[in-house]
Design an enzyme around this catalytic site. Sequence first.
Site, mmCIF file in Angstrom:
data_model
loop_
_atom_site.group_PDB
_atom_site.id
_atom_site.type_symbol
_atom_site.label_atom_id
_atom_site.label_comp_id
_atom_site.label_asym_id
_atom_site.label_seq_id
_atom_site.Cartn_x
_atom_site.Cartn_y
_atom_site.Cartn_z
ATOM 1 N N LYS A 1 0.827 -1.227 0.000
ATOM 2 C CA LYS A 1 0.000 0.000 0.000
ATOM 3 C C LYS A 1 0.847 1.256 0.000
ATOM 4 C CE LYS A 1 0.034 -1.953 4.303
ATOM 5 N NZ LYS A 1 -0.374 -3.223 4.837
ATOM 6 N N ASP B 1 -0.504 3.952 7.761
ATOM 7 C CA ASP B 1 -0.830 2.734 7.013
ATOM 8 C C ASP B 1 -2.315 2.746 6.595
ATOM 9 O OD1 ASP B 1 -0.504 -0.412 6.579
ATOM 10 O OD2 ASP B 1 -2.229 -0.112 7.891
ATOM 11 N N LYS C 1 -4.305 3.123 2.707
ATOM 12 C CA LYS C 1 -5.395 2.276 2.188
ATOM 13 C C LYS C 1 -6.602 3.125 1.790
ATOM 14 C CE LYS C 1 -3.867 -1.307 5.358
ATOM 15 N NZ LYS C 1 -4.101 -1.948 6.656
ATOM 16 N N VAL D 1 -5.183 -3.406 0.563
ATOM 17 C CA VAL D 1 -6.251 -2.704 1.297
ATOM 18 C C VAL D 1 -7.078 -3.695 2.101
ATOM 19 C CG1 VAL D 1 -8.170 -1.097 1.114
ATOM 20 C CG2 VAL D 1 -6.383 -1.057 -0.621
ATOM 21 N N GLY E 1 -2.337 -10.600 8.283
ATOM 22 C CA GLY E 1 -1.968 -11.972 8.622
ATOM 23 C C GLY E 1 -1.696 -12.791 7.378
HETATM 24 N N1 LIG Z 1 1.768 -8.964 6.986
HETATM 25 C C1 LIG Z 1 0.511 -8.595 6.707
HETATM 26 O O1 LIG Z 1 -0.417 -8.993 7.385
HETATM 27 C C2 LIG Z 1 0.236 -7.687 5.533
HETATM 28 C C3 LIG Z 1 -1.080 -7.318 5.254
HETATM 29 C C4 LIG Z 1 -1.352 -6.533 4.140
HETATM 30 C C5 LIG Z 1 -0.317 -6.108 3.349
HETATM 31 N N2 LIG Z 1 0.958 -6.436 3.653
HETATM 32 C C6 LIG Z 1 2.029 -5.959 2.783
HETATM 33 O O2 LIG Z 1 2.671 -7.077 2.204
HETATM 34 C C7 LIG Z 1 4.042 -6.787 1.974
HETATM 35 C C8 LIG Z 1 4.891 -7.846 2.676
HETATM 36 O O3 LIG Z 1 4.580 -7.843 4.043
HETATM 37 P P1 LIG Z 1 5.121 -9.001 5.041
HETATM 38 O O4 LIG Z 1 4.371 -8.798 6.298
HETATM 39 O O5 LIG Z 1 5.099 -10.324 4.371
HETATM 40 O O6 LIG Z 1 6.617 -8.507 5.244
HETATM 41 P P2 LIG Z 1 7.816 -9.311 5.903
HETATM 42 O O7 LIG Z 1 7.319 -10.466 6.692
HETATM 43 O O8 LIG Z 1 8.682 -8.297 6.566
HETATM 44 O O9 LIG Z 1 8.601 -9.900 4.628
HETATM 45 C C9 LIG Z 1 9.254 -9.094 3.732
HETATM 46 C C10 LIG Z 1 10.035 -9.991 2.805
HETATM 47 O O10 LIG Z 1 10.678 -9.196 1.819
HETATM 48 C C11 LIG Z 1 12.046 -9.553 1.745
HETATM 49 N N3 LIG Z 1 12.817 -8.375 1.392
HETATM 50 C C12 LIG Z 1 12.852 -7.202 2.039
HETATM 51 N N4 LIG Z 1 13.709 -6.374 1.424
HETATM 52 C C13 LIG Z 1 14.208 -7.042 0.365
HETATM 53 C C14 LIG Z 1 15.149 -6.747 -0.654
HETATM 54 N N5 LIG Z 1 15.761 -5.570 -0.651
HETATM 55 N N6 LIG Z 1 15.417 -7.675 -1.581
HETATM 56 C C15 LIG Z 1 14.808 -8.870 -1.565
HETATM 57 N N7 LIG Z 1 13.910 -9.217 -0.603
HETATM 58 C C16 LIG Z 1 13.625 -8.315 0.319
HETATM 59 C C17 LIG Z 1 12.409 -10.064 3.112
HETATM 60 O O11 LIG Z 1 13.535 -10.928 3.001
HETATM 61 P P3 LIG Z 1 14.135 -11.714 4.284
HETATM 62 O O12 LIG Z 1 13.037 -12.606 4.767
HETATM 63 O O13 LIG Z 1 15.283 -12.478 3.740
HETATM 64 O O14 LIG Z 1 14.508 -10.656 5.272
HETATM 65 C C18 LIG Z 1 11.137 -10.792 3.501
HETATM 66 O O15 LIG Z 1 11.142 -12.108 3.019
HETATM 67 C C19 LIG Z 1 4.243 -5.359 2.492
HETATM 68 O O16 LIG Z 1 4.083 -4.450 1.432
HETATM 69 C C20 LIG Z 1 3.110 -5.189 3.485
HETATM 70 O O17 LIG Z 1 2.735 -3.830 3.676
HETATM 71 C C21 LIG Z 1 1.261 -7.227 4.719
#
Ligand SMILES: NC(=O)c1ccc[n+]([C@@H]2O[C@H](COP(=O)([O-])OP(=O)(O)OC[C@H]3O[C@@H](n4cnc5c(N)ncnc54)[C@H](OP(=O)(O)O)[C@@H]3O)[C@@H](O)[C@H]2O)c1
Length: 430
Positions: free
Chosen positions: A109, A205, A209, A136, A306
């Site tokens: 987002k 955040d 959205k 979102v 999640g």
């Molecule tokens: N978590 C949620 O519930 C949720 C909900 C809605 C939207 N989102 C969105 O979804 C996206 C991912 O969220 P997440 O919670 O899954 O994040 P996360 O758990 O922090 O995972 C991020 C991933 O991206 C990788 N990464 C970060 N920087 C990188 C780079 N420079 N080159 C290559 N890989 C890289 C990390 O690698 P490493 O593992 O090796 O560190 C990790 O695997 C974000 O945009 C977030 O806003 C998340």
Amino acid sequence: MKAPAPLRLGIAGLGTVGVGVLRIVAAQAETLALRTGRAIEVSAVSARSRGKDRGIDLTPYAWEDDPVALARRNDVDLFVELMGGSDGPAKAATEAALAAGKPVVTANKAMLALHGQALAELAEANDAPLRFEAAVAGGIPCVKALTEGLAGNAITRVSGVMNGTCNYILTRMEASGLPYAEVFKEADALGYLEADPTLDVGGIDAGHKLALLAAIAFGTQVDFEGVQLQGIERVSIDDIHRARDMGYRIKLLGEARRTPAGVEQSMRPTLVPAESPLGQLEGGTNMVVFEGDAVGQIVMRGAGAGEGPTASAVMADVADIARGLRIPPFGQPAATLAPPRRANAATHCAHYIRLNLRDEPGAMAKVATALGLAGISIDRMRQYDHAGDDAPVLIVTHPCAPSDMAGALDQVTATGVVHGEPVALQIQTP
Ligand SMILES: NC(=O)c1ccc[n+]([C@@H]2O[C@H](COP(=O)([O-])OP(=O)(O)OC[C@H]3O[C@@H](n4cnc5c(N)ncnc54)[C@H](OP(=O)(O)O)[C@@H]3O)[C@@H](O)[C@H]2O)c1
């Protein structure tokens, strides 16, 4: 007839959401193929550290250290961006995929709220879909509802609770009676907060959205800078309890409205009727409410974050692309989206005011006079027993312009009969 070639995904980011997507692709392979008419496979993945244990077998997939290289691979038909961050590798890799004419699905987002218009133009110039359902309200299919299910409506208002962490903190404060600082620490210990917690509790955040939904709803260029933002950091346990006494609950409420002067967008702590669907929302759940001229009000409720819910939304976009569905990122061609025209603080609304009145004759009359002189009339008022020299007083006003309220509070303070700063919060307009 020959079966269509599989749709091959390249997934950059193997954190919470990326691993969730890998799990769904594996678990639902057969169902997805039946529903989309095409096999969906993962050919390559990327993350920062290759050796990290992610609780999932990555050996079937090719590995790329560089997400841009992943986006450009010949065996990647669709690039899935799940790294996060508004700029940096997420944006570079998204641009590389779109420039190569490849569809992109993202949950990011922040990137879309800040660069959505430019990315939509790039996507359309290269005839490449760009989809962001997961960006979102997590698992709630609200982007799809707006772009498809409600396509025949003039949308007049989009509102909702779009940050589960804030809703968790506010409902937990109410249930436990604990102050904000204590519940913030609990949320941190439970892993509910972003690495930079101001993204959550500062409303940023959720503001991202809201700006995305408003762009689709009103056919305008995404305008995150136009969202009036206020976080929950200053919501006190007193406000939560007093608001409840008056029949309200406090939510970090996002609202975007179409007004004759332009689009009004705000994300701020707001009192909502306790018995309303928003008032009854507990814990980390999200709720998105659309109002359309033909359909009336639509309420969508579900998990806003999640692994499973967010990956579910990513896969909805992947499935649409596998089916060949082509919809511009913001529901209409990027070139037709109107430039932002802000109408902030255009809507008059009732306010809740909490103040501590000094124990002296005529004090309440002085406050009422100060409010009256500022053009604000009182709808309801409640005075509580004195605690020491002060008596807490709650006032619910009739609707007024938010800008008048700021001036009115200065006048009230200038009466000298109030202890400390009065607190004013908006009450949601029906
Ligand atoms: N978590 C949620 O519930 C949720 C909900 C809605 C939207 N989102 C969105 O979804 C996206 C991912 O969220 P997440 O919670 O899954 O994040 P996360 O758990 O922090 O995972 C991020 C991933 O991206 C990788 N990464 C970060 N920087 C990188 C780079 N420079 N080159 C290559 N890989 C890289 C990390 O690698 P490493 O593992 O090796 O560190 C990790 O695997 C974000 O945009 C977030 O806003 C998340």
